[in-house]
Scaffold this active site. Structure first.
Site, PDB file in Angstrom:
ATOM      1  N   CYS A 277       0.799  -1.236   0.000  1.00 20.19           N
ATOM      2  CA  CYS A 277       0.000   0.000   0.000  1.00 20.19           C
ATOM      3  C   CYS A 277       0.830   1.285   0.000  1.00 20.19           C
ATOM      4  CB  CYS A 277      -0.950   0.034   1.187  1.00 20.19           C
ATOM      5  SG  CYS A 277      -1.591  -1.542   1.717  1.00 20.19           S
ATOM      6  N   ARG A 306       6.426 -11.353   5.676  1.00 19.82           N
ATOM      7  CA  ARG A 306       5.774 -11.210   6.983  1.00 19.82           C
ATOM      8  C   ARG A 306       6.298 -12.274   7.934  1.00 19.82           C
ATOM      9  NH1 ARG A 306      -0.476 -10.308   4.843  1.00 19.82           N
ATOM     10  NH2 ARG A 306       0.024  -8.537   3.481  1.00 19.82           N
ATOM     11  N   GLN A 324       1.920 -10.736  -3.894  1.00 23.69           N
ATOM     12  CA  GLN A 324       0.489 -10.431  -3.950  1.00 23.69           C
ATOM     13  C   GLN A 324       0.119  -9.809  -5.295  1.00 23.69           C
ATOM     14  OE1 GLN A 324       0.311  -7.913  -0.334  1.00 23.69           O
ATOM     15  NE2 GLN A 324      -1.238  -9.340   0.386  1.00 23.69           N
ATOM     16  N   ASP A 326      -1.635  -7.307  -5.952  1.00 29.93           N
ATOM     17  CA  ASP A 326      -2.196  -6.200  -5.183  1.00 29.93           C
ATOM     18  C   ASP A 326      -2.678  -5.085  -6.104  1.00 29.93           C
ATOM     19  OD1 ASP A 326      -2.862  -5.328  -2.708  1.00 29.93           O
ATOM     20  OD2 ASP A 326      -0.824  -5.166  -1.963  1.00 29.93           O
ATOM     21  N   HIS A 328      -4.726  -0.973  -5.849  1.00 35.67           N
ATOM     22  CA  HIS A 328      -5.386   0.092  -5.098  1.00 35.67           C
ATOM     23  C   HIS A 328      -6.057   1.018  -6.092  1.00 35.67           C
ATOM     24  CE1 HIS A 328      -2.304  -1.471  -2.351  1.00 35.67           C
ATOM     25  NE2 HIS A 328      -3.226  -1.260  -1.439  1.00 35.67           N
ATOM     26  N   LYS A 407     -15.265  -4.562   4.419  1.00 35.13           N
ATOM     27  CA  LYS A 407     -14.639  -5.349   3.357  1.00 35.13           C
ATOM     28  C   LYS A 407     -15.540  -6.496   2.922  1.00 35.13           C
ATOM     29  CE  LYS A 407     -12.135  -8.389   6.565  1.00 35.13           C
ATOM     30  NZ  LYS A 407     -10.859  -9.113   6.818  1.00 35.13           N
ATOM     31  N   HIS A 453      -8.641  -1.052  -1.452  1.00 34.50           N
ATOM     32  CA  HIS A 453      -7.655  -2.119  -1.602  1.00 34.50           C
ATOM     33  C   HIS A 453      -8.366  -3.320  -2.241  1.00 34.50           C
ATOM     34  CE1 HIS A 453      -4.956  -0.515   1.770  1.00 34.50           C
ATOM     35  NE2 HIS A 453      -6.095   0.151   1.958  1.00 34.50           N
TER      36      HIS A 453
END
Length: 575
Positions: A277, A306, A324, A326, A328, A407, A453
């Site tokens: 992000c 992580r 990911q 990912d 946005h 979400k 997201h």
């Protein structure tokens, strides 16, 4: 899980603990909850449990069940509870955490008494359809600094038929285990020298991952996304601004860099990114934006790291390093409904491509949340209204949204009926403000964009593992690392095999040649075991006629055809 099934499983866990108590009286007891598909209990015992012990425990459990022993509940005060459980340190710790005014309940069946809120079945005769399934280690309370306990897992059902059906699914799942197939198909491996949860992709596994990424990249670009690439590390300042340094640091890998020199060291805190992000936020903030620029749909195949406890790392399904898909989306308020619809269009397209059915879960405002109630009502309402209009089956998970917004989580079912959480769509009312994102309106005023997201596949590693198990290693042709193995019957056909391989490679077909000295039957068996979709066999006659004999991994002999005809047949394969 129904309330009745939860009672059965929790009660069976209690009976298992009673059996362990009878067999090894010096054992101390942790907790034993009902979980999805079964139950477990954690034990601190001087005896190290083995798979053979599970049979002994099961036998003692059946004896207890046959006696029809009632579960008797008693409400006692704290002092009496501490006296009763004086030799149970883990139970005493649980008592320490109870509110002062909370009643303490204990359940007794026969000679075994347990600190427990219940509920239980009336007596043990209502149980019996169970199986102990595996052993594992588990830190007490999930804390690596606490004692390692021995955990015994089991399953329990209301009927013998349900138990048998579940055990059949479990047997099938073991055959499909991605870790086992990953080794057998030469896709990936793990090496303790590298560290837990850090997969090493072999050429075939890397090829599948790249095929997935290339396919999804093409889909996203057609849907108006733009691709970004962001660094793997950021200074502490970024993580403090995003809130991760204070709220997520235990899952991060921080380190220091000397930004000075040898004589005048100046150490600066950095951390490897656990999320993508911040990079996307900084890209947005690097330029001025008008309302005409929005929406901006920014995606990245971003690798993150992580810190997961070693006890929860599980192959590709729970790794410490993963990539990911990912994205946005930065948009105006009036664009939000359409953007959510677009995301769900993507979810539907991707999941149906891989043969998954799916449902959804809508998570709402938690007790600790940022942003105004007006914003929460707006964003939650859009998610709910979109799901309703699309007719997607969903459940509401009250109070389980992220602290920055509600979400939607997408849950899929694989080929053997297992459920996996997959895609997620999340509103964020926090980061656009923290990073001071803005855009100019038509009236030349300044407003903050909404930020959504979203991930479709989520962790590419996890999705890869799920796909391996979903397909039992037999990837569809478009995704197979090797689409065809060329099998020359003898060395006399090797030159022709190389020519066929070259022709296929130029058309984009992924091939390999089995030039070993094994007999043709052994070569076919090997390619079939490797789940290669097609085998192209070349003997004297095929070389003379300028054709290949085509064999499918499941359908068998398909006859002879030219190389061009074979390539054309691949175009008809479903994606």
């Amino acid at each position: 899980m129904s309330a009745d099934l939860e009672r059965i499983r929790h009660s069976t866990a209690h009976v298992m603990a009673a059996a362990v108590h009878d067999l090894w009286p010096e054992t101390r007891f942790g907790i034993g909850p009902a979980i999805e598909d079964g139950f477990y209990y954690d034990f601190d015992s001087p005896h190290t449990f083995t798979p053979d012990d599970l049979e002994r425990i099961e036998q003692r459990m059946r004896e207890i069940i046959a006696e029809g022993i009632p579960f008797e509940c008693e409400i006692i005060n704290e002092s009496d509870a501490r006296t009763l459980l004086a030799n149970e340190p883990y139970k005493l710790e649980l008592i320490d955490e109870l509110p002062d005014d909370e009643d303490i309940s204990v359940y007794t069946s026969g000679s075994f008494t347990d600190l427990c809120r219940g509920p239980h079945v009336t007596d043990t005769s209502e149980l019996g359809h169970f199986k102990l399934t595996k052993l594992a280690g588990a830190y007490w309370r999930g804390d690596a600094s606490r004692p390692m306990l021995q955990r015994i897992y089991g399953t329990a059902w209301a009927t013998a038929a349900e138990l048998e059906e579940y055990l059949t699914r479990l047997e099938e799942a073991e055959k499909r285990d991605h870790r086992k197939l990953g080794r057998e198909l030469n896709l990936f491996s793990f090496d303790e020298r590298a560290g837990a949860g850090l997969p090493l992709y072999h050429p075939k596994g890397a090829r599948v991952l790249r095929l997935l990424q290339d396919w999804l990249r093409e889909v996203l670009l057609k849907h108006g996304y733009v691709e970004s690439i962001t660094p793997h590390i950021y200074k502490r300042d970024v993580w403090e601004l995003s809130g991760h340094w204070d709220n997520y640091r235990e899952h991060m890998y921080p380190f220091q860099i000397n930004d000075g020199d040898e004589d005048h060291p100046r150490y600066t805190d950095y951390a490897i990114k656990p999320m993508n992000c911040p990079g996307h936020l900084m890209i947005y903030a690097s330029d001025l934006h008008s309302y005409r620029d929005l929406p901006i749909r920014m995606f990245e195949f971003g690798t993150v790291y992580r810190h997961e406890l070693s006890g929860v790392v599980h192959g590709l399904l729970r790794a410490r390093g993963f990539t990911q898909d990912d994205a946005h989306i930065f948009c105006r308020g009036d664009q939000v409904p359409d953007e959510v619809n677009r995301m769900l269009d993507l979810v539907d397209y991707v999941m149906t491509t891989f043969g998954f059915t799916y449902t959804a879960e809508l998570s709402t405002k938690p007790s600790k949340a940022l942003g105004t109630q007006e914003t929460w009502d707006f964003t939650t309402g859009i998610l709910k209204d979109t799901l309703d209009k699309r007719g997607i089956e969903y459940e509401i998970n009250e109070g389980d949204g992220a602290f920055y917004g509600p979400k939607i989580d997408i849950k899929i079912r694989d080929a053997i009926g297992r459920e996996w959480q997959m895609s997620t769509i999340q509103f964020d009312a926090l980061l656009p403000e923290r990073f001071e994102l803005e855009y100019r309106t038509a009236e030349n005023s300044v407003e903050r964009p909404y930020m959504i997201h979203r991930a479709i596949l989520g962790s590419m590693e996890r999705f890869f593992g799920i796909l391996i198990e979903h397909y039992a290693g037999a990837f569809p042709v478009w995704l197979a690392p090797v689409q065809a193995t060329i099998i020359p019957i003898s060395d006399d056909q090797l030159e022709a095999a190389e020519a066929v391989a070259a022709e296929l490679t130029t058309t984009g077909v992924r091939v390999e040649i089995d030039a070993s000295s094994e007999r043709m039957g052994a070569k076919i068996a090997k390619a079939t075991a490797q789940k290669v979709p097609y085998m192209l066999i070349l003997g004297k006659r095929e070389v003379a006629d300028g054709v290949v004999a085509v064999r499918h991994r499941t359908d068998g002999d398909l006859g002879t055809m030219s190389v061009a005809a074979f390539v054309a047949s691949l175009d008809l394969e479903p994606r």
